[in-house]
Design an enzyme around this catalytic site. Structure first.
Site, PDB file in Angstrom:
ATOM      1  N   GLN A 137      89.283  18.407   2.177  1.00  0.00           N
ATOM      2  CA  GLN A 137      89.891  18.653   1.051  1.00  0.00           C
ATOM      3  C   GLN A 137      91.656  18.444   1.037  1.00  0.00           C
ATOM      4  O   GLN A 137      92.066  17.563   1.840  1.00  0.00           O
ATOM      5  CB  GLN A 137      90.851  20.312   1.672  1.00  0.00           C
ATOM      6  CG  GLN A 137      91.769  20.871   0.665  1.00  0.00           C
ATOM      7  CD  GLN A 137      90.337  21.695  -0.393  1.00  0.00           C
ATOM      8  OE1 GLN A 137      88.977  21.360  -1.180  1.00  0.00           O
ATOM      9  NE2 GLN A 137      91.020  21.319  -1.527  1.00  0.00           N
TER      10      GLN A 137
ATOM     11  N   LYS B 219      84.401  27.208  -1.373  1.00  0.00           N
ATOM     12  CA  LYS B 219      83.195  26.034  -1.489  1.00  0.00           C
ATOM     13  C   LYS B 219      82.081  26.083  -0.945  1.00  0.00           C
ATOM     14  O   LYS B 219      80.682  26.330  -0.851  1.00  0.00           O
ATOM     15  CB  LYS B 219      83.748  24.847  -1.617  1.00  0.00           C
ATOM     16  CG  LYS B 219      84.690  24.123  -2.439  1.00  0.00           C
ATOM     17  CD  LYS B 219      85.920  22.870  -2.008  1.00  0.00           C
ATOM     18  CE  LYS B 219      86.775  22.348  -3.238  1.00  0.00           C
ATOM     19  NZ  LYS B 219      87.551  21.447  -2.283  1.00  0.00           N
TER      20      LYS B 219
ATOM     21  N   ASP C 132      83.368  14.716  -4.194  1.00  0.00           N
ATOM     22  CA  ASP C 132      84.832  14.613  -4.562  1.00  0.00           C
ATOM     23  C   ASP C 132      85.077  13.746  -5.702  1.00  0.00           C
ATOM     24  O   ASP C 132      85.564  13.982  -6.591  1.00  0.00           O
ATOM     25  CB  ASP C 132      86.380  14.617  -3.997  1.00  0.00           C
ATOM     26  CG  ASP C 132      87.014  16.135  -3.557  1.00  0.00           C
ATOM     27  OD1 ASP C 132      86.246  17.017  -4.235  1.00  0.00           O
ATOM     28  OD2 ASP C 132      86.909  16.407  -2.635  1.00  0.00           O
TER      29      ASP C 132
HETATM   30  N1  GUN Z   1      92.916  19.677  -3.813  1.00  0.00           N
HETATM   31  C1  GUN Z   1      92.909  19.759  -4.821  1.00  0.00           C
HETATM   32  N2  GUN Z   1      91.788  19.719  -5.616  1.00  0.00           N
HETATM   33  C2  GUN Z   1      91.695  18.886  -4.821  1.00  0.00           C
HETATM   34  C3  GUN Z   1      89.561  18.608  -4.762  1.00  0.00           C
HETATM   35  O1  GUN Z   1      89.035  18.791  -6.121  1.00  0.00           O
HETATM   36  N3  GUN Z   1      88.999  18.271  -3.837  1.00  0.00           N
HETATM   37  C4  GUN Z   1      89.764  17.701  -2.692  1.00  0.00           C
HETATM   38  N4  GUN Z   1      89.013  17.541  -1.663  1.00  0.00           N
HETATM   39  N5  GUN Z   1      90.435  18.746  -2.787  1.00  0.00           N
HETATM   40  C5  GUN Z   1      91.952  19.171  -3.772  1.00  0.00           C
END
Ligand code: GUN
Length: 282
Positions: free
Chosen positions: A94, A50, A117
């Site tokens: 995350q 990311k 998200d």
């Molecule tokens: N953990 C697994 N997938 C995701 C996601 O798309 N966003 C976040 N913040 N954590 C995750």
């Protein structure tokens, strides 16, 4: 007949290119804060990607790697600062978080218009009102990948295997909004194959390697595999790709399917967050 492989890398690349071009013409750089607590190796890989994507698109990016023992209140304070920071348009924490931290409380502390998200209660709830502003990136990725095949979703039997709040349920609601007939299967479903065999569109997001076999899939179905499972050095999905591709009409590979597309959708959500920031009182 062998399925057409849906190339998530290729589709994502063209979306990221268009995000980059939009950023070039913007007065203010989109600002994304990436917050991670602890050292979960998978999370580290995801957050690295990311960060790389946002740098490539010339976003302004702040990354916070907090210690595993960080207290809930300290994390909430950081989010509060990011919420107030005008250079930051998107805040991403995350998941998973360490056990001593309440994930829901933390997620809901992000301002809805900075929630790139789409995990806050408000943004998830908006999926019911068909007034979505920021929806979960993976769910949008799934819909776009289905649409990339030219398949018309309306009137189709869509089966979603998995009912997580961040993938299964949002995908089901989005497919419903597009007028598919939805079935959601989960760990307590008695005979999953009975349902999956009737699916024109099959989305699988459970995290069980090769769960979906060829004899569980309808001929010509669109199969979207959200799973990422590690077997030795190899990444595999929830679908037995090599065999299912002999019967499906379209199928996403793992890696190279939903993963890159989810990252592209996060970039698009961050652009949306910039637009939203100009419509709320700061
Ligand atoms: N953990 C697994 N997938 C995701 C996601 O798309 N966003 C976040 N913040 N954590 C995750």
């Amino acid at each position: 007949m062998s399925a057409k492989i849906i190339d998530g890398n290729k589709i994502a690349k063209s979306i990221i290119e268009s995000v980059k071009n939009k950023v070039k013409s913007m007065k203010e750089k989109p600002g994304l804060a990436l917050v991670m607590v602890g050292n979960n190796p998978a999370s580290e890989v995801y957050v690295n990607f990311k960060e790389k994507d946002s740098k490539e698109a010339e976003f302004y990016c702040e990354r916070y790697n907090l210690d595993e023992k960080t207290g809930e209140m300290d994390l909430l304070k950081l989010i509060n600062e990011l919420n107030r920071n005008p250079k930051i348009h998107g805040v991403l924490v995350q998941l998973p978080l360490p056990k001593h931290i309440d994930e829901k409380l933390v997620t809901d502390s992000i301002l809805p218009h900075k929630d790139v998200d789409g995990f806050t209660s408000l943004n998830l709830g908006n999926l019911l009102s068909e007034k979505t502003i920021l929806a979960p990136a993976t769910a949008i990725a799934v819909i776009k990948l289905i649409e990339s095949t030219g398949t018309r979703i309306e009137g189709k039997n869509a089966v979603v295997v998995g009912r997580s709040n961040i993938v299964g349920k949002p995908v089901a609601l989005m497919l419903l909004e597009k007028n598919a007939t939805i079935t959601v299967c989960h760990s307590k479903t008695k005979n999953i194959a009975e349902y999956t065999k009737k699916a024109d569109i099959l989305v699988v997001a459970v995290g069980k390697a090769n769960l979906i076999k060829k004899d569980m899939v309808k001929e010509g179905a669109v199969v979207i595999d959200v799973g990422i499972n590690r077997i030795g050095n190899k990444l595999v999905g929830d679908v037995d790709f090599e065999n299912v591709k002999e019967i499906a009409g379209f199928i996403t590979p793992v890696p190279g399917g939903v993963g890159p597309m989810t990252r592209a959708m996060l970039m698009e959500n961050t652009l949306k967050a910039v637009e939203l920031s100009s419509r709320v009182l700061q």
